[in-house]
Design a protein around this motif. Structure first.
Motif, short mmCIF file in Angstrom:
data_model
loop_
_atom_site.label_atom_id
_atom_site.label_comp_id
_atom_site.label_asym_id
_atom_site.label_seq_id
_atom_site.Cartn_x
_atom_site.Cartn_y
_atom_site.Cartn_z
N VAL A 73 22.95 39.97 51.08
CA VAL A 73 21.50 40.51 50.96
C VAL A 73 20.65 39.45 50.60
O VAL A 73 21.11 38.07 50.07
N ALA A 74 19.45 39.48 51.01
CA ALA A 74 18.48 38.30 50.82
C ALA A 74 17.00 39.02 51.14
O ALA A 74 16.87 40.00 51.72
N PHE A 75 16.28 38.68 50.02
CA PHE A 75 14.90 39.12 50.05
C PHE A 75 14.02 38.30 49.13
O PHE A 75 14.40 37.69 48.35
N GLY A 76 12.63 38.33 49.52
CA GLY A 76 11.58 37.51 48.85
C GLY A 76 11.16 38.52 47.48
O GLY A 76 10.94 39.60 47.58
N MET A 77 10.21 37.57 46.68
CA MET A 77 9.81 38.37 45.81
C MET A 77 8.34 37.70 45.26
O MET A 77 8.19 36.60 45.53
N SER A 78 7.42 38.47 44.98
CA SER A 78 6.20 37.91 44.28
C SER A 78 5.59 38.51 43.15
O SER A 78 5.40 39.89 43.44
N ALA A 79 5.60 37.94 42.05
CA ALA A 79 4.83 38.34 41.08
C ALA A 79 4.17 37.41 40.16
O ALA A 79 4.01 36.99 39.10
N GLY A 80 3.37 36.37 41.05
CA GLY A 80 2.72 35.29 40.63
C GLY A 80 3.55 34.39 39.78
O GLY A 80 4.72 34.18 40.20
N GLY A 81 2.89 33.90 38.74
CA GLY A 81 3.87 32.86 38.00
C GLY A 81 5.00 33.50 37.04
O GLY A 81 5.69 32.61 36.79
N ALA A 82 5.09 34.89 37.11
CA ALA A 82 6.18 35.49 36.48
C ALA A 82 7.43 35.58 37.54
O ALA A 82 8.45 35.98 37.34
N THR A 83 7.18 35.17 39.10
CA THR A 83 8.26 35.53 39.96
C THR A 83 9.54 35.01 39.57
O THR A 83 10.36 35.57 39.80
N GLY A 84 9.62 33.55 39.12
CA GLY A 84 10.95 33.05 38.85
C GLY A 84 11.71 33.78 37.82
O GLY A 84 13.00 34.25 38.23
N LEU A 85 11.23 34.38 36.78
CA LEU A 85 11.86 35.03 35.74
C LEU A 85 12.15 36.22 36.15
O LEU A 85 13.27 37.19 35.82
N ALA A 86 11.35 37.09 37.15
CA ALA A 86 11.40 38.38 37.57
C ALA A 86 12.74 38.21 38.26
O ALA A 86 13.40 39.13 38.44
N MET A 87 12.83 37.18 39.34
CA MET A 87 13.90 37.09 40.22
C MET A 87 15.25 36.88 39.65
O MET A 87 16.27 37.72 39.84
N LEU A 88 14.99 36.14 38.41
CA LEU A 88 16.35 35.78 37.54
C LEU A 88 16.53 37.44 36.99
O LEU A 88 17.80 37.80 36.86
N ALA A 89 15.77 38.09 36.50
CA ALA A 89 15.86 39.35 35.93
C ALA A 89 16.55 40.59 37.12
O ALA A 89 17.34 40.93 36.55
N GLN A 90 15.96 40.26 38.15
CA GLN A 90 16.50 41.12 39.10
C GLN A 90 18.26 40.49 39.54
O GLN A 90 19.04 41.61 39.83
N ALA A 91 18.32 39.37 39.66
CA ALA A 91 19.62 38.83 39.83
C ALA A 91 20.70 39.30 38.86
O ALA A 91 21.62 39.72 39.02
N ALA A 92 20.20 39.43 37.66
CA ALA A 92 20.98 39.71 36.29
C ALA A 92 21.25 41.24 36.48
O ALA A 92 22.53 41.64 36.35
N ARG A 93 20.38 42.04 37.14
CA ARG A 93 20.95 43.62 37.27
C ARG A 93 21.91 43.60 38.37
O ARG A 93 22.66 44.33 38.21
N LEU A 94 21.60 42.87 39.42
CA LEU A 94 22.47 43.14 40.43
C LEU A 94 23.83 42.47 40.30
O LEU A 94 24.98 43.31 40.49
N VAL A 95 24.19 41.46 39.40
CA VAL A 95 25.46 41.16 39.13
C VAL A 95 26.14 42.05 37.92
O VAL A 95 27.26 42.42 38.04
N SER A 96 25.34 42.45 37.15
CA SER A 96 25.63 43.36 35.77
C SER A 96 26.19 44.65 36.54
O SER A 96 27.15 45.36 35.92
N THR A 97 25.52 45.29 37.69
CA THR A 97 26.09 46.48 38.29
C THR A 97 27.26 46.26 39.31
O THR A 97 27.70 47.47 39.73
N GLY A 98 27.76 45.07 39.64
CA GLY A 98 28.60 44.88 40.43
C GLY A 98 28.14 44.83 41.96
O GLY A 98 28.89 44.74 43.01
N ALA A 99 26.83 44.84 42.14
CA ALA A 99 26.11 44.88 43.58
C ALA A 99 26.31 43.43 44.01
O ALA A 99 25.96 42.96 45.44
N ALA A 100 26.29 42.36 43.24
CA ALA A 100 26.73 40.89 43.75
C ALA A 100 27.39 40.12 42.89
O ALA A 100 27.70 40.70 41.70
#
Lengths: 378, 120
Positions: A73-100
């Motif tokens: 799975v690979a994708f880009g994200m944009s939420a301005g200056g919040a992008t880095g933490l938004a990517m981390l939050a998304q990553a945390a959701r993916l591993v906590s559900t077993g999707a990654a």
């Protein structure tokens, strides 16, 4: 939530011509994977932040091919200056559900060297409304200057009220290898630096930098240095300054969501990373988070509250204001610094006995908010 | 959605949108009221007067040739906050402000511009 921050990597920031955006991403990713002790071919998911210099439809595929990995799975994200933490939050959701299992979160940009100042100013000004704001001739510093003007007027303060915040960030950066600016500054230096958008002056504004940052987020710890991503919270209430509700940008919603997920309160937090694109940004965030009383963030800085041994040790790497700002990676450096603190690896700048950290980023004009609670592993 | 006939279309007026369900007011175009979600609303011309709450003198602009410009935020009497140019060096937060429309935008487009409200 069961998600581990297993690796962090941050390059030095500054004007460092040579590497392009993807090359900065590769350098940062290499650091983060080595830090995590994770092989590149164990990465099953890649999330990549946008680059303003090398705008691309598929930033994660672009990165993965060049880095030499083939994630599921690979994708880009944009939420301005919040992008880095938004990517981390998304990553945390993916591993906590077993999707990654292992998510590589990466950003990097030659924002200082890869384009002219004018081009950079023009691209960033597009966070303004295309029909209602941009034609007025505003810039990102101008939008924040309007917030600063309203803030100073509301609380009956002069421009010196905000100046102690960049002075504190510089004092932190003086003790951090890789920071763009390390020479100590005074309140007087801030007040006499050239005006950018009054009341904001040059030293109220973060620089533009070249550099990169990366995280590895995993389903399980990879060692004793792994940290727990205890909670994440977001809020997205407006995009444009002309639609922002005064006093309720979203920061005061994102933080409680993150703390509630971690089942913690502010009293438990020992170390902070708060987005500081401008002196006014960090002041407004600190106050909306209710860490300092309204109109008093600068006074708290003057009193040493954000020092390593202060009440709220904050941005001990120097923040965007002095470590530097290479775009998405700039907002990730705060989290990498808090991670170093929680691992008790910050040497002279170590916050004694810290166990819990909180990191907050905003994108746009206090538009997109992401808060993250990190906890030291057992 | 229909393009609003306000200053962005060359018509010298600020439009404020009023929600038919909850009475919320806003400035930028939206498909729904952000407070109650209603799509029943109407555009009302603003009187153009309000309270100046912020002013900035922008020295570093997106286009070098533009030179410094001044911007303000004005809380209209109808409620919403609008951003505009400033054509009055004396305008400061706390002042009553009134709008005029001037060809001061990029490429001479008509934009709202504020000054201190004159004695009426």
């Amino acid at each position: 939530m069961t998600a581990s921050l297993t690796g962090v990597g941050v390059t030095g920031f500054g004007r460092q011509p040579g590497p392009d955006s993807v090359e900065w991403q590769i350098t940062a990713a290499t650091l983060a994977l080595a830090d995590a002790g994770v092989d590149p071919d164990a990465v099953d998911t890649v999330i990549t932040g946008y680059s303003t210099v090398a705008s691309h439809l598929m930033p994660a595929d672009l990165f993965a091919e060049r880095f030499g990995i083939r994630p599921a799975v690979a994708f880009g994200m944009s939420a301005g200056g919040a992008t880095g933490l938004a990517m981390l939050a998304q990553a945390a959701r993916l591993v906590s559900t077993g999707a990654a299992r292992h998510v590589l979160v990466v950003a990097g940009e030659d924002r200082a060297s890869g384009q002219t100042r004018e081009a950079s100013t023009r691209v960033l000004a597009q966070v303004g409304h295309a029909a209602y704001e941009v034609p007025l001739g505003g810039t990102v510093p101008a939008y924040y200057a309007l917030l600063a003007s309203r803030y100073l007027w509301t609380y009956g303060l002069g421009p010196e009220a905000l100046a102690s915040l960049p002075v504190q960030m510089r004092a932190h950066a003086a003790r951090k290898l890789g920071a763009q600016f390390q020479k100590p500054i005074t309140v007087e230096d801030v007040l006499t630096s050239r005006p950018v958008a009054e009341p904001l002056r040059l030293l109220d504004c973060c620089p533009v930098s070249d550099g990169g940052a990366a995280f590895v987020v995993s389903a399980a710890p990879t060692g004793e240095r792994s940290l727990e991503i205890a909670g994440t919270g977001q809020a997205h209430r407006h995009q444009h300054l002309s639609a922002m509700e005064p006093g309720s940008s979203g920061a005061s919603l994102a933080a409680p969501r993150a703390l509630a997920e971690a089942d913690l309160s502010w009293e438990a937090v020992d170390v902070f990373g708060i987005y500081d694109s401008f002196s006014i940004t960090v002041a407004m965030l600190l106050e909306e988070l209710a860490l300092t009383p309204p109109g008093r963030a600068g006074a708290y800085a003057r009193a040493g509250a954000f020092e390593v041994d202060g009440r709220y040790p904050m941005n001990t790497h120097g923040g965007l204001l002095s470590y530097g700002h290479c775009g998405v990676g700039g907002g990730m450096a705060h989290l990498a610094e808090v991670a170093s603190q929680l691992r008790h690896e910050r040497g002279v700048s170590q916050v004694g006995g810290c166990e819990v950290g909180y990191v907050h980023a905003d994108g746009g004009v206090l538009s997109a908010h992401v808060g993250v609670v990190l906890r030291r592993g057992l | 959605m229909e393009r609003r006939t306000d200053w962005t279309a060359g018509v010298p007026v600020l439009l404020v949108t009023s929600c038919g369900r909850c009475g919320n007011h806003w400035y930028l175009p939206r498909a729904h009221c952000p407070v109650c979600g209603s799509d029943e609303f109407s555009d009302v011309p603003s009187s153009g007067g309000g309270l100046c709450v912020a002013v900035t003198r922008v020295h570093v602009t997106a286009r070098e040739e533009d030179g410094p410009v001044s911007l303000a935020l004005v809380e209209l009497d109808e409620g919403p906050v609008v951003m505009g140019r400033v054509h009055d060096d004396g305008l400061a937060p706390g002042d009553r402000a009134a709008v005029e429309f001037r060809p001061d935008g990029h490429d001479g487009v008509l934009v709202p511009s504020f000054a201190q409200e004159g004695p009426s």
